[in-house]
Motif scaffolding. Structure first.
Motif, PDB file in Angstrom:
ATOM      1  N   VAL A  66       2.886   5.091  -0.026  1.00 48.17           N
ATOM      2  CA  VAL A  66       3.522   3.797  -0.291  1.00 48.17           C
ATOM      3  C   VAL A  66       2.538   2.651  -0.099  1.00 48.17           C
ATOM      4  O   VAL A  66       2.468   1.723  -0.918  1.00 48.17           O
ATOM      5  N   VAL A  67       1.769   2.712   0.968  1.00 42.79           N
ATOM      6  CA  VAL A  67       0.838   1.624   1.285  1.00 42.79           C
ATOM      7  C   VAL A  67      -0.332   1.577   0.301  1.00 42.79           C
ATOM      8  O   VAL A  67      -0.734   0.505  -0.169  1.00 42.79           O
ATOM      9  N   LEU A  68      -0.880   2.751  -0.048  1.00 41.14           N
ATOM     10  CA  LEU A  68      -2.060   2.795  -0.918  1.00 41.14           C
ATOM     11  C   LEU A  68      -1.723   2.620  -2.387  1.00 41.14           C
ATOM     12  O   LEU A  68      -2.583   2.187  -3.167  1.00 41.14           O
ATOM     13  N   ASP A  69      -0.495   2.941  -2.761  1.00 43.00           N
ATOM     14  CA  ASP A  69      -0.184   2.966  -4.190  1.00 43.00           C
ATOM     15  C   ASP A  69       1.173   2.332  -4.485  1.00 43.00           C
ATOM     16  O   ASP A  69       2.071   2.985  -5.007  1.00 43.00           O
ATOM     17  N   PRO A  70       1.342   1.069  -4.142  1.00 41.66           N
ATOM     18  CA  PRO A  70       2.647   0.433  -4.392  1.00 41.66           C
ATOM     19  C   PRO A  70       2.988   0.319  -5.869  1.00 41.66           C
ATOM     20  O   PRO A  70       4.156   0.258  -6.238  1.00 41.66           O
ATOM     21  N   SER A  71       1.978   0.307  -6.746  1.00 40.54           N
ATOM     22  CA  SER A  71       2.230   0.142  -8.173  1.00 40.54           C
ATOM     23  C   SER A  71       2.245   1.462  -8.940  1.00 40.54           C
ATOM     24  O   SER A  71       2.670   1.522 -10.082  1.00 40.54           O
ATOM     25  N   GLY A  72       1.753   2.532  -8.283  1.00 42.94           N
ATOM     26  CA  GLY A  72       1.690   3.820  -8.977  1.00 42.94           C
ATOM     27  C   GLY A  72       0.529   3.925  -9.940  1.00 42.94           C
ATOM     28  O   GLY A  72       0.445   4.863 -10.710  1.00 42.94           O
ATOM     29  N   ALA A  73      -0.407   2.982  -9.891  1.00 40.55           N
ATOM     30  CA  ALA A  73      -1.500   2.961 -10.863  1.00 40.55           C
ATOM     31  C   ALA A  73      -2.517   4.064 -10.622  1.00 40.55           C
ATOM     32  O   ALA A  73      -3.179   4.523 -11.538  1.00 40.55           O
ATOM     33  N   ASN A  74      -2.677   4.486  -9.370  1.00 43.08           N
ATOM     34  CA  ASN A  74      -3.680   5.503  -9.071  1.00 43.08           C
ATOM     35  C   ASN A  74      -3.075   6.538  -8.132  1.00 43.08           C
ATOM     36  O   ASN A  74      -3.599   6.814  -7.068  1.00 43.08           O
ATOM     37  N   SER A  75      -1.958   7.100  -8.523  1.00 42.86           N
ATOM     38  CA  SER A  75      -1.145   7.903  -7.613  1.00 42.86           C
ATOM     39  C   SER A  75      -1.836   9.189  -7.164  1.00 42.86           C
ATOM     40  O   SER A  75      -1.597   9.650  -6.054  1.00 42.86           O
ATOM     41  N   LYS A  76      -2.684   9.796  -7.994  1.00 45.51           N
ATOM     42  CA  LYS A  76      -3.320  11.051  -7.611  1.00 45.51           C
ATOM     43  C   LYS A  76      -4.191  10.863  -6.378  1.00 45.51           C
ATOM     44  O   LYS A  76      -4.171  11.686  -5.451  1.00 45.51           O
TER      45      LYS A  76
END
Length: 318
Positions: free
Chosen positions: A54-64
């Motif tokens: 959640v903290v690192l990827d709030p936008s889902g742009a770099n989910s991997k």
């Protein structure tokens, strides 16, 4: 036939965290320490994994990338949390069952408390997507087996298979594994041969913590969209049952985990199976746990674990 393939795919998804956590329990018990804290450690691993994603990827742009870092963080958190059990049961000679129970209770409280601190609620915010299913090129075209194992399957299942073989090799095919198993069978004899029993048991508990933390992370990223205190909902205890049912053997654990995973899946698809559709849905909600109890009653007496597992290591005992 499509119903069967769908059920099998879900079974693989649900089985993965059960098997991974059970493999962790195998390391701990083979070294001589019973770790019933697997459920609590999974809860901590699930919370840390979900929070990091959640903290690192709030936008889902770099989910991997966020998912990989989250799983690594959950694994590390599980290892650190298991240190409490290792210190209490190995250094303080505490009852291992009591120590594990205390960690399960602590995990439920501390994860909710940290959610309140970081997110102002008793859960993490929902992440946009977790671990997605994949198709394996070429292999997915194999008749029947391709549909079952290589089409729209979470990659965490393949990780689980790798961990099963790695565990089998380390525990049963290496000198280190032999020393570790000896500490779970007769620690006094092991110590007389120059083996550091304390170090071996710490290793077993820490590996069990790491794998249980990873299992919690896998579970929250494949079966949920956010962490809540009921995310794990007793899967750690099912993992312990799978360990006993599988007779403390990695391949036995694999089969037992698949069995318990299918029992959970059956509840989801019961309404689509004519002769089960008339039964109350509550029956299938409790079915996996009832099946766990039945399996333990039938097979626990026939399964003989490491002789010294659960016993406090007494250097003066002969």
């Amino acid at each position: 036939m499509s119903l069967f393939y769908n059920m099998f795919t879900i079974t693989l998804m649900i089985s993965a965290p059960i098997i991974i956590a059970a493999l962790g329990g195998l390391f701990s018990e083979r070294s001589g320490v019973v770790n019933i804290a697997l459920d609590g450690i999974m809860l901590v691993g699930a919370f840390v994994t979900a929070a990091v994603v959640v903290v690192l990827d709030p936008s889902g742009a770099n989910s991997k990338t966020a998912i990989l870092i989250g799983l690594a963080a959950g694994t590390l958190a599980g290892m650190v949390f298991s240190l409490l059990h290792a210190y209490a049961s190995i250094d303080l000679n505490a009852d291992q069952t009591v120590s594990g129970t205390a960690l399960n209770l602590l995990a439920a409280g501390i994860t909710v408390y940290l959610c309140q601190i970081f997110f102002n609620q008793q859960r993490t915010p929902a992440f946009i997507r977790g671990i997605t299913r994949i198709d394996v090129p070429v292999l997915k075209d194999i008749p029947v087996l391709g549909e079952m194992f290589f089409k729209q399957v979470h990659p965490t299942f393949y990780l689980t298979i790798v961990l099963v073989f790695v565990t089998w090799y380390v525990v049963f095919k290496t000198p280190f594994g032999l020393r570790m198993r000896s500490c779970g069978e007769f620690p006094q004899a092991s110590a007389s041969m120059g083996i550091n029993v304390r170090r071996m048991r710490y290793f077993g508990v820490l590996v069990s913590g790491a794998l249980a933390g990873l299992a919690g992370g896998v579970m929250v990223l494949t079966q949920d969209v956010q962490f809540t205190v009921v995310t794990v909902h007793g899967f750690g205890f099912i993992a312990i049952a799978a360990l006993i049912f599988g007779k403390w053997n990695p391949f036995g654990v694999l089969g037992a985990g698949m069995f318990f995973g299918f029992s959970q899946t059956l509840g989801f698809y019961a309404k689509d199976i004519p002769f089960l559709a008339t039964l109350p849905t509550e029956f299938f909600s409790m079915f996996p746990y009832v099946l766990t109890i039945i399996a333990l009653v039938i097979f626990a007496g026939k399964s003989v674990g490491p002789k010294a597992s659960g016993e406090i290591y007494d250097t003066g005992k002969r």
